[in-house]
Scaffold this active site. Sequence first.
Site, PDB file in Angstrom:
ATOM      1  N   ALA A  11       0.745  -1.034   0.008  1.00 13.42           N
ATOM      2  CA  ALA A  11       0.006   0.118   0.043  1.00 13.42           C
ATOM      3  C   ALA A  11       1.012   1.295   0.089  1.00 13.42           C
ATOM      4  O   ALA A  11       2.083   0.814  -0.080  1.00 13.42           O
ATOM      5  CB  ALA A  11      -0.890   0.051   1.126  1.00 13.42           C
ATOM      6  N   VAL A  12       0.604   2.357   0.227  1.00 16.49           N
ATOM      7  CA  VAL A  12       1.244   3.555   0.143  1.00 16.49           C
ATOM      8  C   VAL A  12       2.543   3.749   0.915  1.00 16.49           C
ATOM      9  O   VAL A  12       3.604   3.935   0.400  1.00 16.49           O
ATOM     10  CB  VAL A  12       0.216   4.709   0.705  1.00 16.49           C
ATOM     11  N   MET A  13       2.279   3.271   2.428  1.00  9.00           N
ATOM     12  CA  MET A  13       3.494   3.090   3.146  1.00  9.00           C
ATOM     13  C   MET A  13       4.517   2.306   2.761  1.00  9.00           C
ATOM     14  O   MET A  13       5.836   2.539   2.564  1.00  9.00           O
ATOM     15  CB  MET A  13       3.062   2.960   4.702  1.00  9.00           C
ATOM     16  N   ASN A 102       0.864   0.114  12.784  1.00  2.00           N
ATOM     17  CA  ASN A 102       0.160   0.746  13.951  1.00  2.00           C
ATOM     18  C   ASN A 102      -0.227  -0.284  14.752  1.00  2.00           C
ATOM     19  O   ASN A 102      -1.434  -0.229  15.517  1.00  2.00           O
ATOM     20  CB  ASN A 102      -0.695   1.801  13.736  1.00  2.00           C
ATOM     21  N   SER A 128       6.684   6.463  11.941  1.00  4.19           N
ATOM     22  CA  SER A 128       5.918   8.029  11.679  1.00  4.19           C
ATOM     23  C   SER A 128       6.474   9.004  10.731  1.00  4.19           C
ATOM     24  O   SER A 128       7.773   8.802  10.406  1.00  4.19           O
ATOM     25  CB  SER A 128       5.944   8.582  13.007  1.00  4.19           C
ATOM     26  N   LYS A 183       5.211   4.618  19.903  1.00  2.46           N
ATOM     27  CA  LYS A 183       4.580   4.950  18.826  1.00  2.46           C
ATOM     28  C   LYS A 183       3.234   5.485  19.020  1.00  2.46           C
ATOM     29  O   LYS A 183       2.633   6.370  18.728  1.00  2.46           O
ATOM     30  CB  LYS A 183       4.653   4.273  17.434  1.00  2.46           C
ATOM     31  N   HIS A 186       3.272   8.461  20.829  1.00  6.71           N
ATOM     32  CA  HIS A 186       3.386   9.286  19.793  1.00  6.71           C
ATOM     33  C   HIS A 186       2.107  10.036  19.179  1.00  6.71           C
ATOM     34  O   HIS A 186       1.890  11.255  18.908  1.00  6.71           O
ATOM     35  CB  HIS A 186       4.587   9.162  18.732  1.00  6.71           C
ATOM     36  N   ASN A 187       1.329   8.935  18.697  1.00  2.00           N
ATOM     37  CA  ASN A 187       0.047   9.452  18.002  1.00  2.00           C
ATOM     38  C   ASN A 187      -0.921   9.936  18.737  1.00  2.00           C
ATOM     39  O   ASN A 187      -1.793  10.932  18.521  1.00  2.00           O
ATOM     40  CB  ASN A 187      -0.431   8.007  17.417  1.00  2.00           C
ATOM     41  N   GLU A 190       0.058  13.677  19.124  1.00  5.21           N
ATOM     42  CA  GLU A 190      -0.334  14.044  17.615  1.00  5.21           C
ATOM     43  C   GLU A 190      -1.622  14.510  17.901  1.00  5.21           C
ATOM     44  O   GLU A 190      -1.969  15.622  17.188  1.00  5.21           O
ATOM     45  CB  GLU A 190      -0.162  13.002  16.737  1.00  5.21           C
ATOM     46  N   TYR A 191      -2.723  13.657  18.508  1.00  4.90           N
ATOM     47  CA  TYR A 191      -3.975  14.222  18.512  1.00  4.90           C
ATOM     48  C   TYR A 191      -4.219  15.296  19.145  1.00  4.90           C
ATOM     49  O   TYR A 191      -4.822  16.249  18.800  1.00  4.90           O
ATOM     50  CB  TYR A 191      -4.622  13.012  19.202  1.00  4.90           C
ATOM     51  N   LYS A 260      -8.052   6.506  13.492  1.00  5.38           N
ATOM     52  CA  LYS A 260      -7.859   5.045  13.264  1.00  5.38           C
ATOM     53  C   LYS A 260      -7.687   4.433  14.665  1.00  5.38           C
ATOM     54  O   LYS A 260      -7.314   3.038  14.758  1.00  5.38           O
ATOM     55  CB  LYS A 260      -6.657   4.953  12.405  1.00  5.38           C
ATOM     56  N   ARG A 287     -12.875  14.495  18.366  1.00  3.37           N
ATOM     57  CA  ARG A 287     -12.938  14.158  17.201  1.00  3.37           C
ATOM     58  C   ARG A 287     -14.316  13.261  17.253  1.00  3.37           C
ATOM     59  O   ARG A 287     -15.159  13.036  16.256  1.00  3.37           O
ATOM     60  CB  ARG A 287     -11.928  12.972  16.859  1.00  3.37           C
ATOM     61  N   TYR A 480      -8.339  -1.174  47.587  1.00  2.83           N
ATOM     62  CA  TYR A 480      -8.047  -1.313  46.384  1.00  2.83           C
ATOM     63  C   TYR A 480      -7.954  -0.048  45.364  1.00  2.83           C
ATOM     64  O   TYR A 480      -8.808   0.715  45.873  1.00  2.83           O
ATOM     65  CB  TYR A 480      -8.497  -2.615  45.598  1.00  2.83           C
TER      66      TYR A 480
END
Length: 482
Positions: A11-13, A102, A128, A183, A186-187, A190-191, A260, A287, A480
């Site tokens: 695919a693209v990646m 991912n 990324s 990762k 990181h995402n 990013e959000y 995602k 979102r 607890y």
Amino acid sequence: MKTDIGILGLAVMGENLAINIESKGFRVSVFDVREGVVDNFIQGRGKGRNFCGAHSFEDFVQSIEPPRKIMLMIRAGAPVDEVVGKLLPLLDRGDVIIDGGNSHFADTARRVELAESCGILYVGAGVSGGEEGALHGPSIMPGGSPAAWPLIKPILQAISAKTRDGTPCCDWVGEGGAGHFVKMVHNGIEYGDMQLICEAYHIMKDYLGMTCDEMHAVFEKWNKGKLDSYLIKITADILAFRDTDGAPLIDHILDTAGQKGTGKWTVITALDEGVPLTLIGEAVFARCLSAAKEERVAASEVLKMDLPEFDGDREAFLEDLEGALYASKIVSYAQGFSLMRSAAKTYGWNLNYGGIALMWRGGCIIRSAFLGKIKEAFERNPELTNLLLDRYFAKAVADAETGWRRVCACALTAGIPVPAMCAALTYLDGYRCKRLPANLLQAQRDYFGAHTYERTDAPRGKYFHTNWTGEGGSTASTKYNV
């Protein structure tokens, strides 16, 4: 002649990553289960280059020089398990599978154990940078079987982004699912970054009444200062982009955001770890709220509010907004790094936090000058528990605070939703508050559920229960924490 590495999934990646690897002098085998994809690639973008196209799992594996290195660039979840299941019987001891998708870090940890039980090395490598990064140099965060790192290091560091001094934005993260965990965080960050930028845009557009050209100029200016980053840069570009009718394209894009799942995973993990990841949580929920487009349109007719006109000094307010955005960004990263520190204790990882900031310095979506300050903070104090306690970030937040409060107050008064900015400010206030009202909360829990409490005049770890009504008795509930 056999190849140096195989890419499974075009695919693209995957396609761009394969081209990146080949351009660095490596021979690359490529395979995709979809009919015609391999031939189209070999006859198209891969024509005349050092690629070997395979049309079956068996041919693909046999085309690679042992110890084989196979990188999966496929959709996370069941497809990874399916492909790994087909590869394991075909591989030899010491071969390496690298999952560059991912995947959830817990799935990666499970696959590491499975592969190692078969004598195969397994790596979960967060990648990324999107389509452009995959082609020209992404940030890569590998973790899993430590013995795999010397085998894959020359290739991954060759294709990764580089900092200005040439340091690869790729280094070993840790065992098990550590690479995919980093990762995931990181995402999540990013959000948060994207939501904060969107809130600044919303304020400028609907409260300050600025045009897209005016906002473009502001973001361009910000990108030359402390907010210098990839996301600020592309925001400036987006605001300047015109549709075929000459109008700003941004005004024709429907206000419903997709996701995602990595941001959601980050928040769920924070809840499991008991780490307050409030800003990223608000970014995820923003979102979700955006997706309820029809419901929001209907609500706007019932729950009407007149937007007040801004009548202040616009330039001064924009300076406040820049500071608010920067300070909120600091809080977002502080929360993200706190989550990584907590998870490192839970899973026994020895994470290099300054090194992680360096890996994010180039190639990835959240790349920014700001990350260099994080690296410096951990160099000053490798045991730093929270970025807000570092002298640089403490001063930056203090310098921005007054304007930050003005921005949040004005937005709330005007009815402009700023959930991430307000969450950041509230976290700051809560984090530095010497005495929170949780004493009342704990008293309430003891009142209705006999959950006990600790006292200020007794040692920590000693618990008390009060018979608040005179009818409850002295029996306490089991203690607890979730």
